[in-house]
Write a protein that holds these residues in place. Sequence first.
Motif, PDB file in Angstrom:
ATOM      1  N   MET A   1      51.367  40.112  16.224  1.00 52.90           N
ATOM      2  CA  MET A   1      52.687  40.759  16.208  1.00 52.90           C
ATOM      3  C   MET A   1      53.530  40.234  15.052  1.00 52.90           C
ATOM      4  SD  MET A   1      52.671  42.848  18.808  1.00 52.90           S
ATOM      5  CE  MET A   1      54.390  43.188  19.194  1.00 52.90           C
ATOM      6  N   ASP A   2      54.355  41.109  14.486  1.00 52.24           N
ATOM      7  CA  ASP A   2      55.294  40.717  13.434  1.00 52.24           C
ATOM      8  C   ASP A   2      56.493  40.051  14.085  1.00 52.24           C
ATOM      9  OD1 ASP A   2      57.160  40.551  11.444  1.00 52.24           O
ATOM     10  OD2 ASP A   2      56.509  42.387  10.465  1.00 52.24           O
ATOM     11  N   LYS A   3      56.642  38.737  13.900  1.00 52.54           N
ATOM     12  CA  LYS A   3      57.700  37.987  14.573  1.00 52.54           C
ATOM     13  C   LYS A   3      59.088  38.434  14.140  1.00 52.54           C
ATOM     14  CE  LYS A   3      54.834  33.869  15.172  1.00 52.54           C
ATOM     15  NZ  LYS A   3      54.694  32.432  14.882  1.00 52.54           N
ATOM     16  N   ALA A   4      59.194  39.019  12.960  1.00 56.37           N
ATOM     17  CA  ALA A   4      60.513  39.376  12.451  1.00 56.37           C
ATOM     18  C   ALA A   4      61.136  40.510  13.239  1.00 56.37           C
ATOM     19  CB  ALA A   4      60.433  39.756  10.972  1.00 56.37           C
ATOM     20  N   ASN A   5      60.333  41.504  13.643  1.00 56.26           N
ATOM     21  CA  ASN A   5      60.926  42.647  14.323  1.00 56.26           C
ATOM     22  C   ASN A   5      60.154  43.094  15.565  1.00 56.26           C
ATOM     23  OD1 ASN A   5      58.675  43.863  13.220  1.00 56.26           O
ATOM     24  ND2 ASN A   5      59.806  44.802  11.531  1.00 56.26           N
ATOM     25  N   GLY A   6      59.104  42.389  15.893  1.00 54.47           N
ATOM     26  CA  GLY A   6      58.399  42.695  17.117  1.00 54.47           C
ATOM     27  C   GLY A   6      57.492  43.897  17.038  1.00 54.47           C
ATOM     28  N   THR A   7      57.392  44.551  15.907  1.00 55.55           N
ATOM     29  CA  THR A   7      56.509  45.696  15.771  1.00 55.55           C
ATOM     30  C   THR A   7      55.143  45.239  15.313  1.00 55.55           C
ATOM     31  OG1 THR A   7      57.310  46.052  13.535  1.00 55.55           O
ATOM     32  CG2 THR A   7      58.378  47.302  15.277  1.00 55.55           C
ATOM     33  N   GLN A   8      54.143  46.066  15.556  1.00 50.47           N
ATOM     34  CA  GLN A   8      52.773  45.676  15.296  1.00 50.47           C
ATOM     35  C   GLN A   8      52.453  45.680  13.811  1.00 50.47           C
ATOM     36  OE1 GLN A   8      50.089  47.998  17.559  1.00 50.47           O
ATOM     37  NE2 GLN A   8      48.405  46.560  17.392  1.00 50.47           N
ATOM     38  N   MET A   9      51.756  44.646  13.368  1.00 48.73           N
ATOM     39  CA  MET A   9      51.352  44.568  11.972  1.00 48.73           C
ATOM     40  C   MET A   9      50.127  45.443  11.732  1.00 48.73           C
ATOM     41  SD  MET A   9      51.655  40.473  11.320  1.00 48.73           S
ATOM     42  CE  MET A   9      50.982  40.628   9.664  1.00 48.73           C
ATOM     43  N   ILE A  10      49.820  45.646  10.439  1.00 49.98           N
ATOM     44  CA  ILE A  10      48.588  46.352  10.099  1.00 49.98           C
ATOM     45  C   ILE A  10      47.401  45.491  10.504  1.00 49.98           C
ATOM     46  CG2 ILE A  10      47.160  47.136   8.160  1.00 49.98           C
ATOM     47  CD1 ILE A  10      49.631  48.049   6.772  1.00 49.98           C
ATOM     48  N   SER A  11      46.445  46.105  11.148  1.00 48.52           N
ATOM     49  CA  SER A  11      45.264  45.379  11.593  1.00 48.52           C
ATOM     50  C   SER A  11      44.486  44.819  10.407  1.00 48.52           C
ATOM     51  CB  SER A  11      44.366  46.319  12.407  1.00 48.52           C
ATOM     52  OG  SER A  11      43.096  45.745  12.610  1.00 48.52           O
ATOM     53  N   ARG A  12      43.909  43.643  10.587  1.00 46.82           N
ATOM     54  CA  ARG A  12      43.063  43.064   9.542  1.00 46.82           C
ATOM     55  C   ARG A  12      41.883  43.980   9.233  1.00 46.82           C
ATOM     56  NH1 ARG A  12      44.111  37.874  12.068  1.00 46.82           N
ATOM     57  NH2 ARG A  12      45.181  36.478  10.608  1.00 46.82           N
ATOM     58  N   ALA A  13      41.460  44.745  10.230  1.00 48.79           N
ATOM     59  CA  ALA A  13      40.309  45.630  10.040  1.00 48.79           C
ATOM     60  C   ALA A  13      40.559  46.637   8.924  1.00 48.79           C
ATOM     61  CB  ALA A  13      39.988  46.364  11.341  1.00 48.79           C
ATOM     62  N   TRP A  14      41.803  47.139   8.837  1.00 42.72           N
ATOM     63  CA  TRP A  14      42.124  48.091   7.773  1.00 42.72           C
ATOM     64  C   TRP A  14      42.053  47.422   6.411  1.00 42.72           C
ATOM     65  CZ3 TRP A  14      41.652  52.908   8.358  1.00 42.72           C
ATOM     66  CH2 TRP A  14      42.025  53.569   9.531  1.00 42.72           C
ATOM     67  N   PHE A  15      42.619  46.228   6.322  1.00 41.07           N
ATOM     68  CA  PHE A  15      42.587  45.519   5.047  1.00 41.07           C
ATOM     69  C   PHE A  15      41.148  45.263   4.597  1.00 41.07           C
ATOM     70  CE2 PHE A  15      42.048  41.242   3.162  1.00 41.07           C
ATOM     71  CZ  PHE A  15      42.548  41.513   1.895  1.00 41.07           C
ATOM     72  N   PHE A  16      40.312  44.778   5.505  1.00 35.43           N
ATOM     73  CA  PHE A  16      38.936  44.474   5.134  1.00 35.43           C
ATOM     74  C   PHE A  16      38.132  45.741   4.856  1.00 35.43           C
ATOM     75  CE2 PHE A  16      39.892  40.352   7.213  1.00 35.43           C
ATOM     76  CZ  PHE A  16      39.552  39.530   6.148  1.00 35.43           C
ATOM     77  N   ALA A  17      38.482  46.847   5.499  1.00 36.08           N
ATOM     78  CA  ALA A  17      37.802  48.115   5.228  1.00 36.08           C
ATOM     79  C   ALA A  17      38.063  48.554   3.790  1.00 36.08           C
ATOM     80  CB  ALA A  17      38.274  49.190   6.205  1.00 36.08           C
ATOM     81  N   PHE A  18      39.326  48.454   3.354  1.00 30.51           N
ATOM     82  CA  PHE A  18      39.655  48.841   1.979  1.00 30.51           C
ATOM     83  C   PHE A  18      39.121  47.825   0.978  1.00 30.51           C
ATOM     84  CE2 PHE A  18      42.990  51.361   4.169  1.00 30.51           C
ATOM     85  CZ  PHE A  18      42.659  52.600   3.637  1.00 30.51           C
ATOM     86  N   LEU A  19      39.124  46.554   1.346  1.00 26.01           N
ATOM     87  CA  LEU A  19      38.551  45.531   0.467  1.00 26.01           C
ATOM     88  C   LEU A  19      37.054  45.781   0.261  1.00 26.01           C
ATOM     89  CD1 LEU A  19      38.879  42.889  -1.121  1.00 26.01           C
ATOM     90  CD2 LEU A  19      38.431  41.653   1.013  1.00 26.01           C
ATOM     91  N   LEU A  20      36.343  46.097   1.356  1.00 19.57           N
ATOM     92  CA  LEU A  20      34.915  46.390   1.251  1.00 19.57           C
ATOM     93  C   LEU A  20      34.677  47.611   0.375  1.00 19.57           C
ATOM     94  CD1 LEU A  20      31.979  45.895   2.120  1.00 19.57           C
ATOM     95  CD2 LEU A  20      32.432  47.317   4.148  1.00 19.57           C
ATOM     96  N   LEU A  21      35.490  48.650   0.573  1.00 15.28           N
ATOM     97  CA  LEU A  21      35.336  49.858  -0.229  1.00 15.28           C
ATOM     98  C   LEU A  21      35.583  49.568  -1.705  1.00 15.28           C
ATOM     99  CD1 LEU A  21      34.900  52.892  -0.474  1.00 15.28           C
ATOM    100  CD2 LEU A  21      37.318  53.226   0.084  1.00 15.28           C
ATOM    101  N   ALA A  22      36.592  48.741  -2.003  1.00 22.23           N
ATOM    102  CA  ALA A  22      36.885  48.386  -3.395  1.00 22.23           C
ATOM    103  C   ALA A  22      35.720  47.626  -4.023  1.00 22.23           C
ATOM    104  CB  ALA A  22      38.167  47.551  -3.461  1.00 22.23           C
ATOM    105  N   VAL A  23      35.127  46.699  -3.264  1.00 23.78           N
ATOM    106  CA  VAL A  23      33.988  45.923  -3.766  1.00 23.78           C
ATOM    107  C   VAL A  23      32.786  46.831  -4.001  1.00 23.78           C
ATOM    108  CG1 VAL A  23      32.319  44.125  -3.184  1.00 23.78           C
ATOM    109  CG2 VAL A  23      34.753  43.759  -2.738  1.00 23.78           C
ATOM    110  N   VAL A  24      32.509  47.719  -3.051  1.00 19.61           N
ATOM    111  CA  VAL A  24      31.382  48.644  -3.187  1.00 19.61           C
ATOM    112  C   VAL A  24      31.580  49.573  -4.376  1.00 19.61           C
ATOM    113  CG1 VAL A  24      30.191  50.594  -2.100  1.00 19.61           C
ATOM    114  CG2 VAL A  24      30.733  48.565  -0.751  1.00 19.61           C
ATOM    115  N   SER A  25      32.793  50.119  -4.513  1.00 19.86           N
ATOM    116  CA  SER A  25      33.088  51.030  -5.630  1.00 19.86           C
ATOM    117  C   SER A  25      32.911  50.326  -6.967  1.00 19.86           C
ATOM    118  CB  SER A  25      34.522  51.562  -5.517  1.00 19.86           C
ATOM    119  OG  SER A  25      34.716  52.259  -4.310  1.00 19.86           O
TER     120      SER A  25
END
Length: 451
Positions: A1-25
């Motif tokens: 959780m984002d402690k600053a405002n209590g809303t949900q952060m972006i999942s690590r899964a999304w970040f790693f999905a785009f990182l993997l795609l960038a590496v593959v590309s």
Amino acid sequence: MDKANGTQMISRAWFFAFLLLAVVSSSLAVVVKGFHLFSDDKLEPLIQGADDAHYYMWLRSWVVDGDVSFVNDIMFTPFMDARSKISVMKQETTDTGLVPNKFPVGWAVVNLPVYAITHQIISSFDSDAKGFEPAYQISIWVWQILLAASGVCFFYDLVRRWVPRRVALTAILAVWCCSPMIYYQTARISMSHNSVLVLGILVLWLSFRIQDLLKEQNSRTSKLFLMTISAGFLAGLMVICRPSAIAYLAMPISVILAAMFSENLQWKNRCLMICAGVSGGIIGAFPQLFAWKQLYGKWIHYSYEGEGFNWGEPQFFESLFGDHHGLFNWHPFLLLGLVVLLLASVKKIFPRSWIISLLLITWANASWHMVYFGSAFGGRAYEFLVVYSGLGAAFLLTYLKPRQWLRNSVLCGYLVFGIWNTIFMYLFMQGLVSREEPVSWAERLSATGLF
């Protein structure tokens, strides 16, 4: 959780999905482009094409021959076929009696340090080295990849001024994977676009750092002037990489000037800052002026004779939406980020001066006589709009925090189009779709199915 405002952060899964795609590309582009470099039966250079060859000839002639006479460069280069070499040699010579080279020198200047070092090392072992051998090409490739990586770091630091860390990283990766830069920052580093993008990022980053220094009451004047002259130098260098890139300076100049005149700064220091910036720009652009003087006998020369801009008849639709390398036709999701950044600018969340760059570069590219820019992976002439689209994507992901399902839908869209962009890049590199002619969506899907 984002402690600053209590809303949900972006999942690590999304970040790693785009990182993997960038590496593959990136890996796919590098492997496909460089696969035959050391082949016994099919030797192909990493650097290919007429534009690339002429950029490289500035570099090779300076370092290896110590002149700007390109006769032997044209004879020896493996980057052009025999017909192209004959065509170049048939050109009318300049007033100084030399073979002309219409292409700007910025790319050569950017790569000069690593090329010169490589030549010193290679020539100590091989006195017959011609400057085109694989070692030279690989050294430039590695240098350009390092420049691209540094550009990402500075871009990340810039985006972090407005959004949280993971949002910034995810937005940068997502937009990059959906852009033409996955090709021009990995496979086609011998074009000017990687250098222009990185230099533009550095200039924009410096403009905000100068703004920060001006707000600090105890900031050192010497540091301020040093950063201003550095920004000017990098701006000048960017312009001699691609002259139309001058359009990208609207926002950095606006940021610096606004900070100078909004803070309690003495007029003397304001004038000195302006002089420092202009001086830096002249120093950065001087290699081009000197090259023109040597080659054409004039300090200022328009080398693209017979080519130019049709300013009164810009082909906006073809440049942006046409099948013939239209920016949003080939890379649709870049439009989303730019629209969001426009909205953020209207609401004064982000400075509006970037819109001037958007309008100027669009008008310039749409007015160029060859609006599709020859062989191109999409809208290569709009390289720096990838930065603004990335900023817009970061704002969008931040705005959609309370609407997690909608934010995930947007990220899914970026991922799908990023995967498609990678597939399309492979089809393009392998010649399964035309690099020169218009390519409709039906033809792209058909090529994918046949592959």
